[in-house]
Motif scaffolding. Structure first.
Motif, short mmCIF file in Angstrom:
data_model
loop_
_atom_site.label_atom_id
_atom_site.label_comp_id
_atom_site.label_asym_id
_atom_site.label_seq_id
_atom_site.Cartn_x
_atom_site.Cartn_y
_atom_site.Cartn_z
N ILE A 38 40.33 56.39 41.75
CA ILE A 38 40.19 57.52 42.66
C ILE A 38 39.83 57.06 44.06
O ILE A 38 40.36 57.56 45.04
CB ILE A 38 39.12 58.50 42.14
N ASP A 39 38.94 56.07 44.17
CA ASP A 39 38.43 55.68 45.48
C ASP A 39 38.88 54.30 45.94
O ASP A 39 38.25 53.69 46.76
CB ASP A 39 36.90 55.76 45.48
N LEU A 40 39.98 53.81 45.39
CA LEU A 40 40.51 52.52 45.84
C LEU A 40 41.25 52.68 47.16
O LEU A 40 41.95 53.67 47.38
CB LEU A 40 41.49 51.94 44.81
N THR A 41 41.11 51.69 48.03
CA THR A 41 41.88 51.68 49.26
C THR A 41 43.33 51.34 48.91
O THR A 41 43.62 50.85 47.81
CB THR A 41 41.34 50.64 50.25
N ILE A 42 44.20 51.55 49.85
CA ILE A 42 45.62 51.20 49.65
C ILE A 42 45.75 49.70 49.35
O ILE A 42 46.48 49.30 48.44
CB ILE A 42 46.46 51.57 50.90
N ASP A 43 45.03 48.87 50.11
CA ASP A 43 45.07 47.41 49.88
C ASP A 43 44.61 47.06 48.48
O ASP A 43 45.20 46.19 47.82
CB ASP A 43 44.20 46.67 50.90
N GLU A 44 43.53 47.70 48.01
CA GLU A 44 43.02 47.43 46.67
C GLU A 44 44.01 47.88 45.61
O GLU A 44 44.23 47.17 44.62
CB GLU A 44 41.66 48.10 46.46
N GLN A 45 44.63 49.04 45.81
CA GLN A 45 45.64 49.51 44.86
C GLN A 45 46.80 48.52 44.79
O GLN A 45 47.30 48.22 43.70
CB GLN A 45 46.17 50.89 45.28
N GLU A 46 47.22 48.01 45.94
CA GLU A 46 48.32 47.03 45.97
C GLU A 46 47.91 45.73 45.29
O GLU A 46 48.71 45.13 44.56
CB GLU A 46 48.76 46.77 47.41
N ALA A 47 46.66 45.30 45.51
CA ALA A 47 46.18 44.05 44.88
C ALA A 47 46.15 44.20 43.36
O ALA A 47 46.58 43.30 42.64
CB ALA A 47 44.79 43.70 45.41
N VAL A 48 45.68 45.33 42.88
CA VAL A 48 45.63 45.58 41.44
C VAL A 48 47.06 45.66 40.90
O VAL A 48 47.37 45.07 39.86
CB VAL A 48 44.84 46.87 41.11
N GLY A 49 47.93 46.35 41.61
CA GLY A 49 49.32 46.48 41.17
C GLY A 49 50.08 45.17 41.14
O GLY A 49 51.03 45.00 40.39
N ALA A 50 49.65 44.20 41.96
CA ALA A 50 50.35 42.92 42.05
C ALA A 50 49.82 41.87 41.08
O ALA A 50 50.35 40.76 41.03
CB ALA A 50 50.25 42.39 43.48
N LEU A 51 48.79 42.21 40.31
CA LEU A 51 48.23 41.22 39.38
C LEU A 51 49.26 40.80 38.34
O LEU A 51 49.87 41.65 37.70
CB LEU A 51 47.02 41.81 38.65
N PRO A 52 49.44 39.50 38.16
CA PRO A 52 50.37 39.05 37.11
C PRO A 52 49.73 39.21 35.74
O PRO A 52 48.51 39.40 35.62
CB PRO A 52 50.57 37.56 37.44
#
Length: 158
Positions: A38-52
């Motif tokens: 809910i409170d993730l920044t866009i950068d954090e969402q992208e970092a989580v989404g990019a995790l292998p």
């Protein structure tokens, strides 16, 4: 008599609708709480989404260094105040070797290494190795992290 049956049927349908919408709300809320996105920044969402696959991320949500991110991509990562550990946490509330994050395949766990202040998962002090679920809060000293598993690994669990 027909009116009584009709009224009863309408009442049952209303109750069923209320139960379904309450159940759906609980499921949606539960998913949001577990994911804590809910409170993730866009950068954090992208970092989580990019995790292998086989990797995870700890994001500092509260405490010193709020917003800092730590990648878990080794079989063992030590968190502590000692220079040279995998996750260096510079605060007197953290022991030199405070906690150990372990990876086994795509599963992650945390174990306290006998620290003075303890290690907590979702507010409960841990006394043995504890498996980390996506979205769980891990506290080491004043640092409160949210644990995020690779989205690829979450898809495999479904």
């Amino acid at each position: 008599m027909g009116e009584d049956v009709n009224a009863e049927n309408q009442a049952r349908r209303a109750d069923d609708t209320e139960v379904r919408s309450t159940q759906q709300f609980r499921e949606d809320l539960g998913a949001m709480i577990r994911a804590r996105v809910i409170d993730l920044t866009i950068d954090e969402q992208e970092a989580v989404g990019a995790l292998p696959t086989g990797a995870a991320l700890l994001v500092v949500r509260r405490g010193p260094d709020q917003g800092a991110r730590f990648l878990l991509d080794q079989d063992v990562t030590v968190a502590g105040r000692r220079p040279g550990v995998g996750i260096f946490l510079d605060d007197v509330t953290v022991s030199r070797k405070h906690a150990e994050f372990r990876r086994s395949g795509t599963r992650f766990s945390v174990v306290d290494l006998g620290s003075l202040n303890g290690t907590f998962c979702d507010g409960s002090r841990i006394d043995s190795e504890t498996v980390l679920e996506d979205g769980v809060e891990v506290q080491v000293g004043k640092f409160k992290f949210t644990f995020f598993a690779s989205r690829f690994d979450l898809a495999d669990e479904s």
